[in-house]
Each structure stands twice: as C-alpha cells, then as structure tokens.
Design an enzyme around this catalytic site. Structure first.
Site, PDB file in Angstrom:
ATOM      1  CG  HIS A  90      -1.622   1.326   1.427  1.00 30.96           C
ATOM      2  ND1 HIS A  90      -2.882   1.544   0.931  1.00 30.96           N
ATOM      3  CD2 HIS A  90      -1.233   2.494   2.019  1.00 30.96           C
ATOM      4  CE1 HIS A  90      -3.248   2.794   1.218  1.00 30.96           C
ATOM      5  NE2 HIS A  90      -2.263   3.387   1.868  1.00 30.96           N
ATOM      6  CG  ASP A 217      -2.607   1.376 -19.818  1.00 27.29           C
ATOM      7  OD1 ASP A 217      -2.881   2.300 -20.615  1.00 27.29           O
ATOM      8  OD2 ASP A 217      -3.473   0.816 -19.118  1.00 27.29           O
TER       9      ASP A 217
END
Length: 309
Positions: A90, A217
C-alpha cells in the site's frame, strides 16, 4: 475472501482501512496486516489471474531496474469463487504535481536501463576472466516479454521478436484490428489497415531501436506521487520502443511540460517522432474501441488516414 487472504498472507490481523480505489477493470481495498498495510485488487472475471500475473511480472521487472517507484507486488491469489485478487504494497498516493519533472527523468532512466545492461554485458565479455551474467538484471536483446500481459482486460501476445516493427505490427496493431473485424466487421478499417501495413516500415527508416522496458499503459490515471517522489502503477510491460510509452501519455493529458523536457533531455526526439507517435496512438485508440465501443472508431480511422497521406 477475507479468510482466504488471511491464510495466504499468513496474517492473524486483516482489518479494512477504508481506503479504496478502482478503475474500469478492477476494484481495490487496503487492509492492515501483521506485517503492514497492503492494497488488494479484486477482479471477478474468469481471465483475472492472467491479467494479474502479467501485472505482477511487469511490476517486478520495473522494480528490479531501481529507476522509478512502483508498488511492491506481494501475491496473486485465486479465489474459491470465480476471480482473483492481487496483493501489493500500500502506498499513500496523491495526484502527480510536485514531482512531474522527476518522473520524466526517472522514466527516461527506466527506458535506457536495458541499453545500459547490454553495454555492461558487452564490456564484461571483453574483460578477461569474466563472462556474461555478472549483472543482477539480465540484458534483453529481443522485443517482447516473458509472460502474457493485458492492456485493460485484453490479453497481449508478447512472443519474442528480433525486430520491433514486426513485433508491434503483428502483436499489437494486427491483434487489435482482428478484434475490431470480429466485433464490427468494419470495412473501412480493414481496407485502411491493408494499405497501412505496407507503409509502417517507412516510419522507422534510420531509427535505432534498442529494447526498452516500458510501463505500457502510462496515462495520467496510472501515475501519482508519494511524499518522497513519483510512482507509477497498473503496468502492462514489454521490451519495446521507448517512444511507444509517450503515445497514451499525450492522448489524455495530465503530463506537463517539465515532465517532457526532463524526459527528452535524456532521450532526445529522433527524426520522424511525430508520425510514429500517431502510429503508437492508433494502438491505444483501437484498444479503447475494443474495450468501450464505437466512440473511438472516428479517432482510429482518422489516424490511419493521416498516416497514409
């Protein structure tokens, strides 16, 4: 799902933090565990494992270059019900602003990393008593990637090729146009592609292309910053042409001039850049057409016509 996560992560504590996120493809949720906070992406599609395995391999490859920050991948876990989760570190992220210039420079370092490895290998082979393979990250001489990756949820063919033009034409454009043909039977797209295919090699005259590890991307939704610098995520990597990276970045905005100037200071634009940039944008417009429907047809057709002028 939570019981499965606890077991697979070997944690007694699994407490949702209330931090969530998600895009068009997957949902996300953060949890506190015995060993720290993790971010869990959840996808219930049958092809989720293929997608997450490709993303994990992409993150691992970028991480090994030590050039630009990505979330550390932890584990891909298949659910007992249909679908899969992908557990990663995280990171406390916010929108990219302060570190745009740094991201441009670090992205250029990522793109030149493999070239540096190749040069290092060559040097090592010329040094008496020292063979190849001394470097921690193996140098890659071909275009492709060891595993299948997905751009969105569409699987991409990454079989190794010696030649970038062949790889890109066949495994990126042809694949997307075949899907357009299957879904829409678009005659104009088919006829334009027949012409364009023959012309593609002309856009690469006198351009030296060394395989570069790309994110694949890189639009503004897949970049952010932490307290200590920029971060990129949701990659769909391959070893390809560094210029390919900048195509989607330019399509949807979100990158300022300091990002581009820092990047091009390290990797100057080669002759014919603008035409190739259009060619690379064509892939993303076709990919969006296949994901989201005919709203992207106009842009795809327009680029093909422009490239044929």
């Amino acid at each position: 799902m939570e019981a499965k996560l606890k077991k697979e992560l070997g944690t007694t504590m699994l407490k949702s933090t209330g931090h969530s996120g998600g895009g068009c493809i997957s949902e996300g949720q953060s949890y506190d565990t015995d060993t720290g906070r993790v971010f869990v992406k959840i996808n219930h599609k049958s092809e989720a494992k293929l997608m997450f395995d490709g993303e994990m391999a992409s993150l691992e490859a970028i991480l090994k270059t030590e050039t630009v920050k990505v979330p550390k991948p932890v584990k891909v876990i298949e659910l007992d019900t249909k679908g899969c989760v992908f557990v990663m570190e995280h990171l406390d992220m916010r929108g990219l602003s302060k570190y745009s210039k740094q991201l441009g420079a670090q992205l250029a370092d990522l793109h030149t990393h493999n070239k540096r490895q190749l040069e290092k290998c060559k040097k090592e082979q010329q040094t008496v008593g020292k063979g190849a393979g001394q470097s921690e990250v193996a140098a890659v001489e071909k275009f492709g990637f060891p595993v299948t990756t997905c751009c969105g949820y569409i699987p991409q063919v990454n079989e190794w090729e010696d030649d970038w033009v062949t790889f890109f034409s066949k495994n990126r454009l042809q694949l997307q146009l075949s899907m357009v043909e299957k879904s829409y039977g678009d005659r104009e797209a088919r006829e334009l592609w027949t012409e364009l295919q023959r012309k593609i090699p002309q856009f690469f005259t006198d351009v030296e292309i060394v395989p570069a590890l790309v994110h694949g991307d890189l639009w503004s939704g897949n970049v952010a910053e932490c307290a200590d610098g920029p971060v990129i995520f949701d990659p769909s990597s391959c070893y390809g042409h560094s210029e390919f990276e900048l195509s989607i970045a330019g399509m949807f905005g979100g990158f300022n001039s300091s990002f581009y100037s820092a990047y091009h200071e390290k990797i100057p634009k080669a002759a014919g850049f603008e035409k190739r940039n259009q060619l690379y944008q064509l892939f993303h417009y076709l990919n969006h057409w296949n994901h989201f429907g005919g709203g992207y047809r106009g842009s795809s057709i327009r680029i093909m016509k422009n490239l044929l002028k």
